[in-house]
Scaffold this motif. Structure first.
Motif, PDB file in Angstrom:
ATOM      1  N   GLU A  50       0.846  -1.340  -0.027  1.00 40.23           N
ATOM      2  CA  GLU A  50       0.009  -0.026  -0.047  1.00 40.23           C
ATOM      3  C   GLU A  50       0.905   1.438   0.074  1.00 40.23           C
ATOM      4  OE1 GLU A  50      -2.798  -0.206   3.200  1.00 40.23           O
ATOM      5  OE2 GLU A  50      -3.565  -2.066   2.563  1.00 40.23           O
ATOM      6  N   ASP A  53       1.529   1.766  -3.641  1.00 36.20           N
ATOM      7  CA  ASP A  53       0.018   1.997  -4.406  1.00 36.20           C
ATOM      8  C   ASP A  53      -0.386   3.338  -4.111  1.00 36.20           C
ATOM      9  OD1 ASP A  53      -0.211  -0.652  -5.138  1.00 36.20           O
ATOM     10  OD2 ASP A  53      -1.280  -1.484  -3.667  1.00 36.20           O
ATOM     11  N   ARG A  54      -0.390   3.989  -2.679  1.00 31.88           N
ATOM     12  CA  ARG A  54      -0.957   5.081  -2.294  1.00 31.88           C
ATOM     13  C   ARG A  54       0.284   6.145  -2.539  1.00 31.88           C
ATOM     14  NH1 ARG A  54      -2.582   4.328   3.896  1.00 31.88           N
ATOM     15  NH2 ARG A  54      -2.845   6.657   3.672  1.00 31.88           N
TER      16      ARG A  54
END
Length: 383
Positions: A50, A53-54
């Motif tokens: 994440e 991804d973020r």
């Protein structure tokens, strides 16, 4: 995850990862630095994905730090029965950085550090880095267990001094009982001293032992204690740099808020997200790993009894570290080099854990069980 899966991990695969544990001493079994060879929980891997991804490569969002404090509070309540409010929790890069921050900002300059030994090696370096006198107080060992030398601690403490409590105790693996902790608190309070409680190994305790947070015992211990912990040992993420400091004294919290932004702001984004995931979603993985470690502990006990009959060893109640007294083989110094050179096993020199460590080694048994067996066999052959 199954025990068979962990047993099948090979030395070649561990070397290929390139980590310090398996690259520092080429050709040797890595049994020195305190990390496990079992990967991480699936939730931790997802949390690290994440980050990418973020695109979370900037400063830590306030909601992420708030989530971690809440997760730490919930984890301690569930795992140890200690209901510590989230607002009493601060962050740091690691436990040693937190300790330096506590000494710098919360204790009188020049007051000594009192350290029960054998002890975690960096505590000695902290004393040098902060220009503090370090007073070693050897633990008392009997055939049945380890005990605190209360009289010696009483003699060593002065007003403002900091007693280091490592619970579970690295490197001996002792888990302290309530009566022991309460008696220790009386000594600390009588000397108007304070406690730095290192509870980084708290989740790794073997039945029937139970971890009791020192600051959670009563109002007295809460008032004279700062507690440091992290997911780094139990969830195998020391390189992600995120620890938690629990401040149970209101005056400490006020001072920390004014002076310690650089300490609290040093936790990394990967560490914050991974620790939150570990505390909130890693219970099953932790239970499986703890069961495997307990099996390793018991297997190691059998191996030592069979292959190292002149060694003195008390099976640890927690951690994945074994403290072996090899003076029965006529050894005193240079044990780590001896076993690395002659056995191909990298261990920690006991003398680094204090004066009482001469003739001892610290052995990390968080290895795949076949490699643990091979390590002890090699040590026995080298003796």
């Amino acid at each position: 995850m199954s025990m068979l899966d962990l047993d099948s991990i090979t030395q070649e695969s561990l070397v290929a990862k390139g980590g310090r544990k398996w690259s520092s001493f080429p050709g040797s079994i890595g049994a020195f630095i305190a990390e496990m060879d079992f990967g991480v929980a699936p939730a931790v891997r997802q949390a690290l994905r994440e980050i990418d991804d973020r695109d979370l490569f900037g400063y830590a969002p306030y909601d992420a730090t708030a989530d971690l404090k809440s997760a730490t509070s919930t984890f301690y309540a569930g795992h140890c029965g200690w209901a510590v409010p989230a607002e009493h929790i601060e962050l740091a890069s690691d436990v040693i950085a937190a300790f330096i921050g506590v000494l710098t900002h919360l204790t009188p300059a020049g007051t000594p550090i009192v350290l029960p030994t054998p002890a975690y090696m960096p505590f000695f370096e902290v004393a040098q880095a902060t220009d503090r006198e370090l007073i070693e107080v050897p633990m008392i060992r009997s055939e049945t267990g380890w005990a605190i030398d209360y009289e010696a601690i009483d003699a060593a403490l002065v007003p403002g001094a900091t007693l280091v409590l490592c619970n579970p105790h690295n490197p001996i693996g002792k888990v302290y009982g309530e009566d022991e902790l309460l008696r220790l608190a009386e000594v600390v309070e009588a000397n108007r001293a304070r406690v730095f409680s290192d509870e980084i190994h708290a989740p790794l305790v073997f039945d029937p032992a139970r971890h009791l947070p020192y600051a959670g015992l009563n109002e007295t211990t809460a008032a004279h204690t700062t507690t440091a912990t992290a997911a780094s040992k139990a969830f195998n993420i020391p390189g992600l740099k995120c620890a938690q400091l629990i401040l149970t004294n209101p005056e400490d919290r006020a001072v920390w808020a004014r002076r310690s932004g650089f300490v609290s702001g040093a936790a990394s984004n990967p560490g914050i997200l991974a620790t939150t995931a570990a505390y909130t979603q890693g219970a099953v993985w932790l239970a499986e790993i703890t069961a495997y470690l307990k099996g390793n502990r018991d297997h190691l006990t059998d191996l030592i009894g069979t292959l190292l009959p002149n060694a003195t060893y008390l099976p640890p109640e927690g951690t994945y570290l074994a403290w072996l007294d090899l003076r029965g083989y006529g050894l005193s110094e240079g044990l780590a080099k001896h076993f690395n050179d002659r056995a191909g096993v990298a261990v920690t020199e006991g003398r680094l854990c204090g004066q009482v460590g001469s003739g001892h080694i610290r052995l990390n048994f968080a290895l795949p069980r076949p490699l643990l067996t091979e390590a002890v066999e090699r040590i026995a052959q080298a003796l």
